[in-house]
Design an enzyme around this catalytic site. Structure first.
Site, PDB file in Angstrom:
ATOM      1  N   THR A  11      -0.875   2.112   0.723  1.00  0.00           N
ATOM      2  CA  THR A  11      -0.551   1.396  -0.506  1.00  0.00           C
ATOM      3  C   THR A  11      -1.323   1.945  -1.696  1.00  0.00           C
ATOM      4  O   THR A  11      -0.773   2.108  -2.792  1.00  0.00           O
ATOM      5  CB  THR A  11      -0.843  -0.106  -0.349  1.00  0.00           C
ATOM      6  OG1 THR A  11      -0.029  -0.630   0.701  1.00  0.00           O
ATOM      7  CG2 THR A  11      -0.534  -0.864  -1.633  1.00  0.00           C
ATOM      8  N   GLU A  43       5.619  -3.991  -0.332  1.00  0.00           N
ATOM      9  CA  GLU A  43       4.857  -3.617   0.847  1.00  0.00           C
ATOM     10  C   GLU A  43       5.755  -3.224   2.018  1.00  0.00           C
ATOM     11  O   GLU A  43       6.635  -3.976   2.435  1.00  0.00           O
ATOM     12  CB  GLU A  43       3.944  -4.782   1.254  1.00  0.00           C
ATOM     13  CG  GLU A  43       3.191  -4.578   2.544  1.00  0.00           C
ATOM     14  CD  GLU A  43       2.189  -3.442   2.474  1.00  0.00           C
ATOM     15  OE1 GLU A  43       2.116  -2.670   3.447  1.00  0.00           O
ATOM     16  OE2 GLU A  43       1.484  -3.326   1.451  1.00  0.00           O
ATOM     17  N   HIS A 101       3.518  -7.048   5.516  1.00  0.00           N
ATOM     18  CA  HIS A 101       2.523  -6.103   6.040  1.00  0.00           C
ATOM     19  C   HIS A 101       2.435  -6.228   7.561  1.00  0.00           C
ATOM     20  O   HIS A 101       2.550  -7.315   8.106  1.00  0.00           O
ATOM     21  CB  HIS A 101       1.153  -6.378   5.414  1.00  0.00           C
ATOM     22  CG  HIS A 101       0.166  -5.264   5.595  1.00  0.00           C
ATOM     23  ND1 HIS A 101      -0.414  -4.967   6.809  1.00  0.00           N
ATOM     24  CD2 HIS A 101      -0.335  -4.369   4.703  1.00  0.00           C
ATOM     25  CE1 HIS A 101      -1.229  -3.938   6.668  1.00  0.00           C
ATOM     26  NE2 HIS A 101      -1.200  -3.553   5.398  1.00  0.00           N
ATOM     27  N   ASP A 123       6.301   1.083  -0.928  1.00  0.00           N
ATOM     28  CA  ASP A 123       5.069   1.878  -1.030  1.00  0.00           C
ATOM     29  C   ASP A 123       4.907   2.885   0.106  1.00  0.00           C
ATOM     30  O   ASP A 123       4.391   3.974  -0.089  1.00  0.00           O
ATOM     31  CB  ASP A 123       3.835   0.983  -1.162  1.00  0.00           C
ATOM     32  CG  ASP A 123       3.636   0.022   0.007  1.00  0.00           C
ATOM     33  OD1 ASP A 123       4.520  -0.063   0.886  1.00  0.00           O
ATOM     34  OD2 ASP A 123       2.585  -0.654   0.034  1.00  0.00           O
ATOM     35  N   HIS A 124       5.340   2.519   1.316  1.00  0.00           N
ATOM     36  CA  HIS A 124       5.229   3.426   2.467  1.00  0.00           C
ATOM     37  C   HIS A 124       6.052   2.841   3.609  1.00  0.00           C
ATOM     38  O   HIS A 124       6.612   1.750   3.487  1.00  0.00           O
ATOM     39  CB  HIS A 124       3.766   3.624   2.889  1.00  0.00           C
ATOM     40  CG  HIS A 124       3.032   2.344   3.153  1.00  0.00           C
ATOM     41  ND1 HIS A 124       3.191   1.606   4.305  1.00  0.00           N
ATOM     42  CD2 HIS A 124       2.139   1.651   2.397  1.00  0.00           C
ATOM     43  CE1 HIS A 124       2.434   0.527   4.267  1.00  0.00           C
ATOM     44  NE2 HIS A 124       1.782   0.529   3.113  1.00  0.00           N
TER      45      HIS A 124
END
Length: 637
Positions: free
Chosen positions: A298, A254, A413, A472-473
């Site tokens: 995600t 994440e 996150h 993921d990003h």
């Protein structure tokens, strides 16, 4: 001037319209980074909220009395809400709300609260000050509705609004030709047309998209198929099939960005375990992989890993196209005897996974119902990473082998806040709390990953499993560039921000020596790389990935907003930068063909997705997925 323009209602209307106009323009200047480059763009930014304010508020003038009052309040409130929602959304995502995003909010209702509230400030009440003023005028009866029986004021105001919009659009097209047809970047549309007009454009685009599937037929796939097959690259024979028959574990890390790898904060490594993978050759480490996700974040990364297609420009495939036909990696591997599963410490409806996974052919979905979900073990969007991995091991060991699985981490996150006792790693010391906390949550995730690898080794799965770890990003958005400049030791220019979009990728292959791979690539390239390692050809599948280990690997990396990255040049907002120095290139036209190639690839992928063209295409040996065969219901013991 006609007498009806002397009426108090018209004067009050203009006061409300002007307040809405100026409020919107102020938000543009304060909240959004729209890249204003010349006087014309600044003028359009100032002008575009006026036509919207006049047009939408003008609708109320077609009515009389109480209805006119109520409509003025309702329209003004709705426009204020839309503006403020974009402000809050932009503070984290550097993007604007679209219709598909609103649909995602329905799907993920109640699970985005912590992130949203952390982006709000007490000063945000000012976004509704004019609304309060309007209600006050009506309640105190300082404003009395006009008794005009004709509609001339409304018609004149609406005509003026339309004329202003046409002027706006004409000037915008002069500065950026084909604005409405070739821009993948919402920033451009808002800069030239404004948030309200963009919302109308978005509605039109979504209606158009809905009709594309209905009108598509088998002829539409021919152009896409020819383009993809003409650009396929052969696998590297040195690595093709070296992991044949092995298990596969993907781990979604994440919000992890590449700059954290081998980064030290006050002399301490932030990600010591991942650093060891990068430095020892235990895994292939790809340090020039760029995040290609869109608004689905995600879920987009998941979609890319399994399908090697670009996500949607607006919204998320997982929400908006879950009923489409796909030829995903889990489905491809079924013919080789693989069982597929996803492990996720949140509930199955989040991001509509319980529906999308049916179309992907995923056999089992271990969601929050399979975990303890103790209060002390949950944070952000579900189970913390350490208990998540620990509780997942027994379920993983019970899976029939070979298996293809994904683990979705949650702890790192936004807003990255940790509970006491989760980590003793110190925060950074900038003026930005979000950036400071990012290092702590990333360190916690790194420790959880190390624990999981140790458990894999203890279970005897490690030597028979390919492990793919991918960021993921991005985690830190453009809103935090000032603090990030302190972290990386230089100004975060548009070029440097593009470099911060790199996400780390590690591939551990049992018995194969890895090392640093510096080829430029995107997340779409991971599927072909892994399938080739497993000894599976991808030449018959319609995807846009390029094997990262291939000697013919394609190093032009389109990003979802239409920009692209390559070893020579990086295009950001149609400006070309030297990828090695970060300086603007002298002759950008020399690289126009690369920009055209990037746009073409995005267009081809969009055709596949929006028209659902894979329903017309079946590769040899592939068994189509029947959604009815999959149900994710936990058996009651």
């Amino acid at each position: 001037m006609k007498t009806y323009f002397k009426q108090g209602s018209i004067l009050f209307f203009f006061i409300i319209a002007v307040l809405l106009w100026l409020k919107t323009y102020s938000a543009y200047l304060i909240e959004f980074r729209l890249g204003i480059e010349n006087g014309l763009q600044q003028f359009l930014l100032f002008l575009n909220p006026l036509s919207s304010s006049l047009f939408f508020l003008g609708i109320a003038l077609f009515f009389k009395g109480k209805i006119q009052q109520v409509l003025l309040v309702v329209i003004q409130l709705l426009m204020s809400i839309l503006l403020y929602a974009n402000v809050v959304y932009y503070r984290f995502f550097d993007d604007f709300i679209t219709i598909p995003v609103i649909m995602q909010t329905k799907t993920n209702a109640g699970q985005l609260g912590n992130s949203a509230f952390s982006l709000m400030t007490p000063y945000d009440i000012l976004y509704f000050a004019d609304t309060v003023l309007l209600i006050l005028f009506l309640v105190k009866k300082w404003y009395k509705p006009s008794l005009i029986s004709n509609r001339k004021p409304a018609l004149i105001i609406m005509s003026a609004a339309i004329a202003l919009f046409m002027l706006n659009l004409g000037l915008a097209e002069k500065d950026r030709p084909d604005l409405l047809t070739r821009s993948f970047d919402r920033n451009y549309l808002v800069k030239y047309l404004g948030t309200y007009n963009f919302s109308i454009y978005d509605v039109v685009q979504n209606v158009k998209s809905a009709g594309q599937r209905a009108m598509a037929d088998t002829n539409d796939i021919t152009e896409v198929e020819n383009y993809i097959k003409a650009n396929k690259v052969a696998p590297n024979p040195e690595y093709f099939g070296v992991a044949k028959g092995k298990n596969v574990i993907y781990i979604s890390m994440e919000s992890l960005q590449t700059f954290l790898i081998n980064y030290e904060l006050n002399g301490e490594e932030v990600t010591p375990f991942l650093n060891s993978l990068a430095d020892t050759g235990e895994a292939f480490y790809f340090d020039h992989i760029y995040n290609q996700t869109g608004q689905g974040k995600t879920s987009d990364a998941e979609f890319i890993m399994d399908n090697a297609l670009y996500p949607m420009a607006q919204g998320a495939v997982y929400v908006n196209k879950a009923q489409n036909t796909f030829q995903s990696a889990p489905a491809i591997l079924k013919a080789k005897g693989y069982t597929s599963a996803v492990f996720h410490g949140n509930y199955k409806t989040f991001w509509n996974r319980n529906e999308m996974y049916k179309s992907m052919g995923i056999d089992r979905f271990y969601d929050a119902e399979y975990y303890s979900m103790k209060e002390e073990d949950t944070k952000n969007y579900g189970l913390k990473d350490k208990p998540f991995f620990k509780e997942s091991m027994p379920m993983l060991e019970e899976l029939p082998q070979p298996f293809y699985t994904r683990f979705i981490t949650l702890s790192n996150h936004f807003p990255f806040e940790m509970d006491d006792g989760d980590t003793d790693f110190p925060p950074a010391e900038t003026e930005d709390k979000i950036v400071n906390q990012y290092f702590q949550s990333a360190h916690y995730m790194d420790a959880a990953l190390e624990q999981f690898f140790q458990d894999l080794k203890s279970s005897d799965l490690y030597d028979d499993t390919v492990v793919v770890l991918y960021g993921d990003h991005y985690g830190i958005s453009e809103n935090h560039n000032e603090a990030m400049a302190e972290i990386i030791g230089k100004e975060v220019t548009p070029f440097e921000y593009a470099q911060l979009q790199r996400v780390p990728v590690f591939i551990h292959v049992p018995g194969v020596e890895g090392g640093l791979i510096q080829s430029y690539g995107g997340q779409l390239d991971i599927r072909a790389t892994v399938l080739h390692l497993l000894g599976l050809s991808t030449k018959e599948y319609l995807d846009f990935g390029s094997d990262l280990l291939s000697k013919e690997h394609n190093e032009i990396i389109p990003l979802r907003n239409g920009d692209f990255v390559s070893p020579d040049v990086t295009m950001i907002g149609e400006k070309m930068y030297d990828s090695q120095t970060g300086e603007l290139v002298e002759d950008p036209d020399d690289y126009a063909h690369l920009a055209a190639k990037a746009r073409k690839e995005l267009e081809m992928s969009d055709q596949l997705l929006y028209k659902d063209l894979l329903r017309f295409y079946k590769p040899a040996g592939f068994e189509s997925i029947n959604r009815e065969d999959y149900q994710y219901v936990k058996d009651e013991d």
